[in-house]
Design an enzyme around this catalytic site. Structure first.
Site, PDB file in Angstrom:
ATOM      1  NE  ARG A  72      -3.001   3.240  -9.477  1.00  0.00           N
ATOM      2  CZ  ARG A  72      -2.710   2.999  -8.431  1.00  0.00           C
ATOM      3  NH1 ARG A  72      -3.233   2.014  -8.455  1.00  0.00           N
ATOM      4  NH2 ARG A  72      -2.087   3.293  -7.576  1.00  0.00           N
ATOM      5  CD  GLU A 109      -0.214   8.948   6.802  1.00  0.00           C
ATOM      6  OE1 GLU A 109      -0.053   9.276   7.546  1.00  0.00           O
ATOM      7  OE2 GLU A 109      -0.427   8.365   6.022  1.00  0.00           O
TER       8      GLU A 109
END
Length: 209
Positions: A72, A109
């Site tokens: 993006r 994560e």
């Protein structure tokens, strides 16, 4: 730093940008309130506001490189680069660039990821801006900073359209300033806006009936 805390407090453009962003609950997994900037791109005025604010900030900083983070960052980086007279350099995920690359890994994560950049795209001493749509933990942007600094570039600032409130605690990433336009929208904000739009449309219909 957030734009509203750096000279743009009360600027109606920030509200227009925020309201153009759609919240998609539980995407891509339960518990995530996804900030969808595709609706911002569908709004020419709000999209122009976004680019204009960034251009106003960076046009006099002697930036020669605008580096966009996949994917993006590719949507906001090129128009900013064109407006300030800089080149655009894509920072891509592995095996997406056809030429010789340098790589920078970073922690997620669960597991790791990597950004790559073409060798020779950025020269030592160039002043660079890194652009992405959203900053959460800052891990991806830190990897982008590392990539550019490895080739001798000076990263002037990282810029994002959306930043989680937690980033207010760390205005710098690896010593590099961070500039953010708006905080994430909440689903309640969208519902309230939708109700207001419905009332306005009903009022307009009543006036024309």
């Amino acid at each position: 730093m957030f734009a509203a805390e750096n000279g743009l407090k009360g600027d109606p453009r920030l509200q227009a940008i925020s309201e153009a962003i759609r919240v998609v609950p539980h995407f891509p997994k339960p518990g995530i309130m996804f900030q969808d900037i595709t609706t911002l791109l569908l709004d020419p005025e709000a999209f122009k506001h976004t680019i204009d604010i960034f251009v106003d900030r960076y046009r006099d900083m002697n930036i020669s490189v605008v580096a966009g983070v996949e994917a993006r960052g590719f949507m906001f980086g090129p128009p900013i680069a064109l407006a300030i007279g800089a080149k655009f350099v894509p920072l891509r995920k592995p095996r997406k660039l056809p030429g010789e690359v340098i790589s920078e890994s970073y922690e997620l994560e669960y597991g790791t990821d990597c950004l790559e950049m073409h060798v020779g795209a950025v020269q030592p001493g160039e002043r660079a801006l890194i652009i992405d749509d959203l900053v959460a933990t800052g891990g991806t942007l830190c990897a982008a900073i590392g990539l550019l600094e490895r080739v001798g570039a000076e990263v002037v600032e990282c810029a994002c359209v959306i930043g989680l409130p937690e980033v207010k605690e760390k205005f710098k990433l690896r010593g590099t300033p961070l500039y953010v336009l708006v905080e994430p929208r909440q689903l309640e904000d969208c519902r309230l806006r939708s109700k207001m739009d419905m009332r306005r449309e009903a009022d307009e219909f009543a006036l024309t009936s």
